[in-house]
Structures are given as C-alpha cells and as structure tokens.
Design an enzyme around this catalytic site. Structure first.
Site, PDB file in Angstrom:
ATOM      1  N   ARG A 143     -13.102 -32.841 -18.570  1.00  0.00           N
ATOM      2  CA  ARG A 143     -13.909 -31.962 -17.724  1.00  0.00           C
ATOM      3  C   ARG A 143     -15.324 -31.990 -18.271  1.00  0.00           C
ATOM      4  NH1 ARG A 143     -13.836 -27.044 -17.851  1.00  0.00           N
ATOM      5  NH2 ARG A 143     -12.642 -26.710 -19.748  1.00  0.00           N
ATOM      6  N   LEU A 184      -4.446 -32.838 -23.334  1.00  0.00           N
ATOM      7  CA  LEU A 184      -3.252 -33.503 -22.808  1.00  0.00           C
ATOM      8  C   LEU A 184      -3.547 -34.915 -22.331  1.00  0.00           C
ATOM      9  CD1 LEU A 184      -1.643 -30.528 -20.833  1.00  0.00           C
ATOM     10  CD2 LEU A 184      -1.105 -31.333 -23.132  1.00  0.00           C
ATOM     11  N   ASP A 223       8.138  12.566 -49.155  1.00  0.00           N
ATOM     12  CA  ASP A 223       6.965  11.868 -49.695  1.00  0.00           C
ATOM     13  C   ASP A 223       5.728  12.345 -48.926  1.00  0.00           C
ATOM     14  OD1 ASP A 223       5.388   9.810 -51.012  1.00  0.00           O
ATOM     15  OD2 ASP A 223       5.517   8.701 -49.124  1.00  0.00           O
ATOM     16  N   TYR A 224       4.539  12.143 -49.509  1.00  0.00           N
ATOM     17  CA  TYR A 224       3.318  12.636 -48.842  1.00  0.00           C
ATOM     18  C   TYR A 224       2.539  11.513 -48.158  1.00  0.00           C
ATOM     19  CZ  TYR A 224      -0.982  15.061 -47.777  1.00  0.00           C
ATOM     20  OH  TYR A 224      -2.052  15.587 -47.100  1.00  0.00           O
TER      21      TYR A 224
END
Length: 737
Positions: free
Chosen positions: A283, A386, A508-509
């Site tokens: 192209r 291609l 857990d935090y």
C-alpha cells in the site's frame, strides 16, 4: 453453547447501490479469508461499519441493507460522515497508525479526534451488547476498536472477549507519548485474551501495562481485580492453498490463454534471458519505506553498474488514505523519485522502474508473483506483511528469492529469506547482488522450508489457534471459580459465623483493609473503615485482631484509641483492648546497623525507592520506581542480603513492592497461633494479600476460613478480588450477631 461474534471496523462485504437495489459482495481480504472457519453457519455474527455513511443511505434503503447484510451473517454499525472523519481518518489514522509504526512526527494528538473515537467505540460496544448473550464469544479486531473490550465488559462482566491487534504495538517510550495512554490500555484489558503478531509486540504491551498501570504481570498473565488476562502472540498466516493452487493453474495455461500482463512480462524476459525482475508490492504508506527502497535501488545500480539493463524493479503501490496530507506528500515524492531515476538511468531498450499506482485483480497478482525472480519487501515498520508469504506460496518450482525487512512481523517466521535493515543501503545493495546470483539449488532449499511452514500455519490455523486459546482462557477462569468467595460460599461461612460461640478474626491492613499508596504513611484508615471495624469489634463473643507489618507507632496513632486488638511488625508487638504495645517475641535489632548501609546504597541507585525503619525490621519500598527496574533491583538486593545474613537468624520477606529484613523467629503465623492458643475458638477467620500473610494461612488450623486478596498462588482456601470486595465481605460479618 453461545455464538461467536466478530467485530472489525469494516464488514467483510461491500455494498453496492444501483437503481434502488442493494448488492452485497463478500470481500477477499486477509481478515475476511482468515475468519471463514470462525464465521460460518448460523452460530456467528460479524459486526462492523458497512462502508456507507448515514448520509449516503436513503431512508427507504436502510431495511434492504440490513436484509442484504443479514444474508452474509453481518450486522452494521451506523456512522455519520463526521464520525468517520474523526474516528477513522482522524484518531485511528492520524494518531494511532503513525504512533504505533514509530512515525511520531506524523502523530496528531487532537482532543476532538479522541472524543469521536470514544463515541464511535461506544457505538460498536452498544451494537455488540444488543446482539450478545453471556454465553457468546466475542472477538474484536484492530486498533480502531481498542476501547470496545472494556465497554462491553462493564455491562457483561462474565462474557468471553478476545482482542487481536493487526499492527505493531510500540515500545513503552513511544507509547507513553500518547495523551490517552492509560485509557487505551484499560480499554484493551477488558479482554480475556489479547493477541499480537509477534512476541516483540507482546513484550512492549506488557511493559506499558506494568509501567503505566502498575499491574502485576507474571510471564504473559496480567492480574486485574478478579481476572487473569492472557497476552500471547499468534502470527497471522495466509490462505496457502488458494495461492499455490492459483499459481499451479497459472503455470499450466497455454500462451494464447495468458493475460496481457503475462504476455508483456514474457516478452521482456525473452529479450533479456539473463535479466531479473524485482517485485515490490505495498500500500502507498509511509510505513512501507517505498521512497527509501527507490533510493536504495538507485544506490545498487550505481554500486553494481553491470546490472544496468539487466534488472527491472516492478513497483505496485496500492492507493491508500489519499485524503490524508502525509499520504498526498508521499505520492508526490514517489512519483518524482520514479521519474528522476528513470530519466537519469533509462536507455532506449531499458526502463529500470515500472511503476503502477493502482490495485490489481487477483489474477494479475499471480502473474507478478510467478514471473518475478526476486520479491523485495522492505517496510520500515510492518505488523506482519502477508505479501511476503503470498509470494513464497506461489513459487511452485520453489525458485525465487525473498528479500525481507527485519522490521516486518513476518521476518520472525521467515528466517530462510534474506533479512535486511531497510535503512542500510550498503547492506541492501549487497543483498540484491546475492539474490541475483543465488544458485537455483539454494533458492529451492530455502523456499522448501518456508513453504512447509506457511502451509502448516495458514490463516485458518491462526484463527482457530486464537479461538482455542480464548476458550482455554475461559475454562481456566472457570477452574478458579471454586476458590472464589462467591455469594453461595459466603452464605455458608456466615452461617458458621452466626452459630459460633467464640469467634476469632485476623485482618491484614495494607492491600486488604486499605489500598496501597506510594507513601505508606498516607494509606491511613477512612471513616467507613473505622465504622466497619467498630461494628465487628463490639460484637458479642468476637475477638478481632489487626495483623500487620506496620510499625507500632503508626498503629498506635491510628487504632489504639479504638481499643482494637493489634499485632504489628509481623508479630513482634501485640496490643489488647487499647493497652500499650508489649513484645510478643524476644528479638534483637543489633543486625540493623550492618544491613542499613546496604539498603541505603540501593536507595541511592534506585530512584523512587526508600527505607522504612521499624523497631525490629527494615523495609525497602520500591513502589514508586520503574516496575522493570524495581524488580531487577529487588532481585539483586535479595541476592546480596541472602549472602549477608546466611549465618544470622534473619530472614527476608518479599511483599507487594516491598522487601523487608527481620528476625527469622518472627512472623504472622507464630503470632496468630499464640493468640489462638489462649482461648477455645469455634470460628477462626484470616484474610491477607501478600506473601507475609501466607504464614497465617499455613499455621492456622484446617478448620479456619482463610482468604487471599487477589488471585496469586496461595495456601488460603478462598480468594476475593480486591479491597472493595474485602469490605463487602466484612460488612456481611458486621450485620451478624
């Protein structure tokens, strides 16, 4: 089983309006051909733009267009001329196309283009949602529709979505220049599977995801909330049989049945028996390097003048985006170059360049492929290319030489061709010389290998391979559902929680109750969290412990007035009912003087990292560093520390973007088990997000309900997706008595 929905910018049919009637003609492009095996029967639908704007479609013909498209298993997205200009000619082709092909100087970052692109992507998503069910499989194609996956995911969280990019994905340094880079990545991450032509594009994408979104990436898996997104490469093939069969039939044609083009090619070959035809088909696009190829051809003829009147370059430039200024300038440049080179070098019997600015029918392409001795394809950047594969497929006697740019995606699969750098004229000239003089036996040996590979991995195999991977990804997610804390599983847990006489919760935090922050001191609890914890803390027969690697000073400030039970610094300190912290373990910190200088040296060499000093541990944080660089430095630091602490009772914990050095006899598991032994509990619950919480999951009894935040490998029985889900879960606990 649901249907397959394919989405691309253009439908695989061309509409023709003539005398009030509509004709739909199937396209013959690479994607349309490749999707034949997927888009077949009544169990698939193709969605895209018809090629006609709303202004071009008379009202009375609109139903007829829908009927014509339906016969081809297609449904259209309606677009106005303004939308096409902004979405396709604007953002897609003036922003994304040049940027992703490394032509940064041509990229236009216009807000209007971006807004139209978003609106049109939403139109595509809305059309999909109208036609899709939860059991359907959706495959979205290419750079024009990068926001669609997440738009669909927002409305249909459980649907299976694949996305394939048919152009290159640029390196992080290029991609980061896009003003809307995060939005594009988030749009793509709505997919379950994201496909690229090559591993390089895949690698660039993963790098951008890590660096811009800060997501966890393990090999080619991206972890996002409750999903694992797979990224993989699928090099696109061609319809090999179609090209090889056409070439076979072409070779059997009698001279009087051959096309005019073929007869002219034969005539010129006969006039120069030892001459060579060079073929260039592209192209007309600046990414294809046509102008550079012309200059390189002139360079070759001047370096090897013995090939003047012996070689001809046939250039077929297919018109493309002729209304975009850069393409208009490119056409002018190519026209002038061809004219100048032919004017300076041509003789009475010889024109060095034959230049065609047009599209050619399939039969004419076969004429060129089978007649040209050398295919010379040197794009400056190309997603796949291609044409290179088509040329090899048509060489029925296995002769012919392919010269291919190493910047083309297909170069990764076609190492038997002659690979060149399209910017290196000296190399190109020498490679052309090699190609012209390559023995027939060598040509056949190279092409035999190429043909076998191309025939085996054709376009149908490409499409089926992608779909198989997408189905496997869906099944893989389904395999994780049994461990996810679904509503059904949670109902059972809540039943046990309510019935329990004595409950114990370990929370857990960071990364569990609260999200992460670049500055750990700014990840302080919000009012909603305080209210939630208060409700659980005050429940009858319930003991709640916050278990964290945080220092006791921070938790004293945040939570001591609330009188929560707390274990901090991974189990060194404990506080009950608002009393001051006391040591749970007898630990030393004299080793810190030896380790601190090592961590400081890594801070100096790793911008964005810093040291957090606790009473009995040192933490090196690298959340603010470049992800790849931070991981590299963390691996290096781990090696250094391991050798330093070999004879000491010290260990290294690798958390979420933090590496902590602490005493080996201290961890969350030991601390929680000690608490557990102080009373008789009939319901035990623990939740956490990182490696340090695995000690809890391992040490607590099998009857305990253990929950991991995130989908990483874990010893926990269940997982929830994120901190939002954690709070939703705990709110259910808070409502029970």
């Amino acid at each position: 089983m649901g249907k397959t929905i394919i989405i691309s910018n253009r439908l695989p049919v061309q509409l023709q309006i003539s005398n009030g009637s509509i004709t739909a003609i199937p396209s013959v492009g690479g994607l349309a051909t490749g999707m034949k095996s997927v888009h077949s029967g009544g169990d698939s639908l193709w969605i895209g733009w018809s090629g006609l704007t709303d202004e071009e479609i008379p009202d009375e013909l609109a139903p007829k267009i829908d009927e014509a498209l339906a016969q081809h298993g297609s449904s259209k997205v309606k677009l106005t001329k303004k939308e096409v200009d902004g979405f396709y000619f604007g953002f897609s082709n003036r922003t994304i196309w040049p940027l992703f092909h490394y032509f940064l100087e041509y990229s236009e970052f216009e807000l209007d283009y971006w807004n139209v692109y978003k609106d049109v992507n939403q139109k595509f998503a809305d059309t999909i949602l109208k036609n899709a069910g939860d059991e359907d499989t959706i495959w979205i194609h290419d750079y024009q529709l990068m926001l669609v996956p997440q738009m669909v995911r927002n409305e249909r969280p459980d649907v299976s979505i694949g996305f394939f990019l048919h152009i290159p994905f640029p390196s992080f340094e290029i991609f980061r220049t896009l003003p809307w880079r995060e939005e594009v990545l988030e749009g793509l991450l709505g997919s379950d599977l994201i496909g690229f032509h090559t591993y390089d594009y895949e690698r660039h994408f993963l790098s951008s995801v890590r660096r811009l979104l800060g997501l966890d990436v393990s090999f080619n898996d991206i972890y996002l909330d409750n999903r694992i997104i797979k990224v993989d490469s699928f090099p696109m093939g061609i319809d090999y049989k179609k090209f090889s069969k056409a070439a076979e039939e072409h070779s059997q044609k009698k001279p009087d049945k051959q096309s005019d083009l073929q007869q002219r090619l034969n005539k010129h070959k006969k006039s120069t028996p030892d001459g060579k035809f060079l073929l260039s088909i592209d192209r007309l696009d600046y990414s294809k390097g046509i102008a550079k190829r012309l200059n390189a051809f002139e360079y070759f003829l001047n370096k090897y003048p013995q090939y003047k009147e012996k070689v001809r370059l046939i250039i077929l430039a297919v018109p493309s985006r002729s209304n975009v200024p850069q393409y208009q300038l490119l056409k002018k440049e190519v026209d002038e170059l061809v004219g100048r080179i032919n004017g300076e070098l041509a003789t009475v019997n010889w024109t060095p360049i034959w230049y065609f600015y047009r599209s050619l029918p399939f039969d004419s392409l076969i004429d060129l492929y089978t007649s040209c001795d050398i295919a010379w394809l040197t794009p400056l950047r190309d997603g796949m290319n291609l044409v290179a594969k088509e040329y090899i497929a048509t060489r029925t006697d296995k002769t012919g030489v392919l010269i291919l740019s190493e910047m083309a995606g297909s170069a990764n699969e076609m190492n038997e061709s002659l690979l060149i750098n399209p910017n290196n004229f000296e190399q190109i000239a020498d490679t052309l010389y090699t190609a012209i003089n390559m023995p027939k036996e060598e040509q056949q040996a190279r092409n035999q290998v190429l043909q076998k590979r191309l025939e085996r991995y054709n376009v149908e195999k490409w499409a089926n391979s992608f779909m198989s991977s997408l189905r496997a990804q869906k099944n893989r997610d389904a395999g994780n559902i049994s461990k996810r804390m679904t509503n059904h599983l949670l109902d059972g847990v809540l039943k046990d929680y309510t019935a329990a006489k004595k409950r114990l919760l370990f929370l857990d935090y960071d990364g569990t109750l609260a999200g992460f922050h670049n500055d750990p001191q700014k990840a302080n609890p919000d009012e909603e969290l305080y209210q939630l914890l208060d409700q659980i803390h005050h429940q009858k027969d319930t003991e709640m412990y916050l278990v964290s690697g945080r220092d006791k000073e921070t938790f004293t400030r945040w939570f001591l007035p609330k009188k929560y039970n707390m274990i901090v610094e991974h189990g060194v300190w404990i506080s009950n009912d608002g009393k001051p912290f006391r040591m749970l373990e007898n630990v030393k910190n004299d080793w810190m003087e030896k380790i601190r200088p090592v961590l400081e040296s890594f801070v100096d060499r790793t911008p964005g990292s810093f040291i957090e000093e606790k009473n009995y541990s040192l933490a090196w944080h690298y959340r603010k560093t470049d992800p790849d660089f931070g991981n590299l430095r963390a691996t290096e630091l781990n090696t250094v520390l391991t050798s330093l602490i070999a004879n000491d009772d010290i260990s290294v914990l690798n958390g979420n973007k933090v590496m902590e050095v602490k005493s080996s006899n201290v961890n969350k598991g030991r601390a929680t088990v000690r608490v557990l032994g102080e009373n008789d509990y009939d319901f035990v619950f623990a939740i956490g997000d990182d490696w340090t919480d695995e000690f809890m999951f391992q040490e607590l009894p099998k009857s305990a309900v253990t929950v991991k935040v995130g989908q990483q490998k874990t010893q926990a029985k269940f997982f929830v997706e994120n901190t939002k889900k954690v709070r939703e879960l705990l709110k259910r606990f808070a409502t029970k008595q």
